[in-house]
Scaffold this motif. Structure first.
Motif, PDB file in Angstrom:
ATOM      1  N   ALA A   1       0.828  -1.197   0.000  1.00  0.00           N
ATOM      2  CA  ALA A   1       0.000   0.000   0.000  1.00  0.00           C
ATOM      3  C   ALA A   1       0.866   1.251   0.000  1.00  0.00           C
TER       4      ALA A   1
ATOM      5  N   MET B   1       1.117   3.330  -3.540  1.00  0.00           N
ATOM      6  CA  MET B   1       0.428   4.610  -3.612  1.00  0.00           C
ATOM      7  C   MET B   1       1.259   5.624  -4.380  1.00  0.00           C
ATOM      8  N   LEU B   2       2.588   5.602  -4.198  1.00  0.00           N
ATOM      9  CA  LEU B   2       3.444   6.562  -4.901  1.00  0.00           C
ATOM     10  C   LEU B   2       4.010   5.975  -6.191  1.00  0.00           C
TER      11      LEU B   2
ATOM     12  N   VAL C   1      -4.716  -5.112  -2.767  1.00  0.00           N
ATOM     13  CA  VAL C   1      -4.313  -3.733  -2.482  1.00  0.00           C
ATOM     14  C   VAL C   1      -3.850  -3.048  -3.764  1.00  0.00           C
TER      15      VAL C   1
ATOM     16  N   ILE D   1      -5.462   0.143  -5.690  1.00  0.00           N
ATOM     17  CA  ILE D   1      -4.776   1.420  -5.876  1.00  0.00           C
ATOM     18  C   ILE D   1      -4.832   1.848  -7.344  1.00  0.00           C
TER      19      ILE D   1
END
Lengths: 193, 447
Positions: free
Chosen positions: B119, B123-124, B401, B405
């Motif tokens: 996660a 995310m980045l 996950v 995302i």
């Protein structure tokens, strides 16, 4: 009166959560104080390790009750997809009743152990508290878990509410967050230091 | 025969309840309790185990590391580590993909959880990869696969749990007679032993990433490495880089026990998050405490019932039966390793990692003792193998996950992730067949 009751209800609903946060914060701080005092002042606090371990046990079983309220206990559920749709809800109720039965028996065992079998003179090594009072977490904790399991089933099957476990909740919020950050790009504020 | 009934009762009730969807802790507890009643043993033991299995100082490393990880995320420490890894991407083919693996390694050095790693890094890094023209499915699959490194690179929550389960078990006497004394298991030792195996798996992912990126034509940036960016990321991430150094340095130098180093990490993070990065507020701290509460509560409920379950197994010599039947098939250690790895892979696909460790350690560890396998080596192979399950269907949390995302279908991620799972498995075989990869470093540090 109604308002007051509502507040009280919300408080009771998360009671174990509050207790756990407090216990966790205290024993973590206690251990840190112990490290500081040993490494910097060369003085070891004799009772801190024992006290923090006992607080930890209390934290664990209160935490288990809180996890039961959140419906967070791990289950293997992928096989539910292969079953006819009417079956899984019935199995959920059945297995929860097995859980309640197991807990009730355990509460009986631990109550019997703490109040009838344990020697009152058996005291903890450095604190000198009778172990009886520390072991009380077992009947207490498992009673709380049982009550929370019953509460969750009441919500699910009598009031028809859906209780989403925190894992899926987290996943949901991750997705939302990702969609949000996708548009605004990565605006990591590097200069914030 | 007495034994067969016991096995039917023990495993029958456990598997039966698990398939019906009972919590794992309850399935184990009921199974153990029914064998107690069948054997006519005093169930009061349950009460003692409920207290002693949980009330141990080394086990407090578990909530401490969970809390430290949650706080580091909230304090912005994790984010800066990922940004730093991203700045290394540069002009190489598949560079940003390699940076993702690197980010998972950095992140693994402060976190002990797979989905959390996926996660935080995803995310980045997934948007960053997509921006450079990577396919969304590929980007997500790579992150999900590398996310498993979170539990292999120390500190690692599964290693704490394995250590606790293994410390509680005595070595069978016949095993000592046959193979000599075994080294003792400790969490610190596990943490040191995990470093090289983590690197082996990272390398396997990096190599496959390079091959696949070249085939797909994912080039690096034209400008080459930007030393300005790297320097900037390093400077702003200074306090973040220090976090893994504080945790691991403290343990490796013998200055702190794992529990203590996690405690120090918590206060370090509070300090950095509140006074330096100024991203940590009261609400975030309370949230971290809350997450730690329910996670610890549910994991240690399983630990309690798994401990009794394990006792029943060991007291009735069931691991010895397993070992015998394995040896009757083959006495070739390589084949036995292959059987163990495939079995763990299978379990890892269906069961949560920590639960699998707590259930299988009492079964398999005595087996491996009697085969002369080093307990630390076995623990590392077990954790590496189970980590692959994070990125395989049907229960790969990392896949969920990553797909969440990047907002694409699970199938698309899964298809792209399978080759990575395959090379990770090859890497696990290498780790299993060359024990020195695992055992060299702890010996070097004099543990």
């Amino acid at each position: 009166m109604g308002e007051k009751f509502k507040k009280f209800y919300i408080f009771m609903d998360k009671l174990e959560g509050y207790v756990c946060r407090a216990l966790l914060a205290i024993f973590v701080t206690l251990l840190f104080a112990q490290i500081i005092s040993r490494q910097i002042f060369g003085h070891s606090i004799a009772w801190s390790e024992e006290l923090s371990v006992y607080m930890f046990v209390w934290f664990v079983y209160f935490g288990a009750a809180h996890a039961a309220r959140l419906n967070a206990h791990n289950r293997v559920t992928f096989q539910y997809k292969l079953m006819p749709a009417w079956l899984p809800p019935k199995l959920e109720v059945f297995t929860d009743m097995v859980w309640v039965a197991f807990n009730s028996y355990f509460v009986y065992l631990s109550y019997d152990f703490v109040f009838n079998k344990m020697n009152l003179f058996w005291k903890s090594q450095t604190l000198g508290i009778p172990m009886k009072y520390i072991y009380i977490i077992l009947p207490l904790g498992f009673t709380l878990i049982t009550l929370r399991v019953l509460q969750v089933n009441y919500f699910k099957f009598i009031k028809g509410e859906e209780i989403i476990d925190p894992d899926s909740q987290e996943m949901g919020s991750l997705v939302n967050q990702a969609v949000a950050t996708d548009t605004e790009e990565k605006s990591v504020d590097l200069g914030k230091k | 025969m007495n034994d067969t009934y016991l096995i039917i009762i023990l495993f029958g009730s456990f598997l039966g309840l698990m398939i019906m969807g009972a919590p794992i802790s309850v399935s184990l507890g009921v199974a153990a309790l029914s064998s107690f009643l069948y054997l006519g043993e005093n169930p009061i033991k349950l009460v003692q185990v409920a207290f002693t299995s949980v009330g141990s100082f080394p086990l407090m490393a578990l909530p401490a590391f969970v809390l430290a990880g949650a706080l580091m995320e909230a304090a912005g420490i994790s984010k800066r580590l990922v940004v730093l890894a991203e700045s290394f991407a540069g002009p190489v083919t598949g560079g940003i993909g390699a940076a993702t693996v690197l980010a998972c390694m950095f992140f693994g050095a402060i976190s002990g959880s797979g989905p959390a790693t996926t996660a935080a890094v995803g995310m980045l890094m997934i948007p960053a990869m997509v921006k450079r023209g990577y396919d969304k499915g590929y980007a997500s699959a790579l992150t999900a696969s590398a996310g498993g490194l979170g539990i292999i690179i120390p500190p690692s929550i599964p290693m704490v749990i394995f250590g606790i389960s293994a410390i509680g078990m005595s070595v069978p006497r016949e095993a000592i007679e046959m193979h000599g004394q075994f080294q003792t298991v400790s969490i610190s030792k596990m943490f040191i032993a995990g470093v090289f195996p983590g690197l082996v798996i990272s390398c396997s992912l990096l190599i496959l990433n390079y091959i696949r990126c070249r085939r797909r034509g994912y080039q690096g940036t034209a400008e080459g490495w930007s030393f300005g960016t790297i320097l900037h990321a390093m400077r702003s991430g200074f306090w973040s880089i220090l976090a893994p150094l504080v945790i691991l340095g403290g343990i490796y130098s013998g200055f702190f026990t794992p529990t203590e180093s996690a405690i120090v990490a918590i206060f370090y993070t509070l300090f950095v998050g509140v006074f330096i990065y100024k991203e940590l507020n009261w609400e975030k701290i309370v949230n971290s405490l809350e997450t730690t509460t329910w996670l610890t509560g549910r994991i240690l409920m399983i630990l309690f019932t798994a401990t009794i379950f394990g006792r029943v197994l060991v007291e009735n010599q069931i691991p010895a039966i397993v070992a015998e039947s394995m040896l009757s098939m083959t006495s070739n250690l390589y084949l036995i390793w292959a059987m163990i790895i495939l079995f763990l892979l299978f379990v890892g696909m269906f069961m949560e990692t920590l639960a699998a460790i707590m259930i299988l350690t009492p079964v398999l560890l005595p087996v491996t003792y009697s085969l002369g396998i080093d307990p630390i080596h076995f623990g590392i192979v077990m954790i590496c193998t189970l980590s692959i399950g994070f990125a395989t269907p049907p229960l790969g949390e990392n896949l969920f996950v990553a797909a969440g995302i990047s907002d694409i279908s699970l199938e698309r991620v899964t298809n792209q992730a399978l080759p990575f799972a395959f090379v990770s498995t090859l890497a696990v075989f290498i780790i299993a067949y060359f024990p020195e990869i695992t055992l060299f470093l702890p010996r070097f540090f004099g543990y």
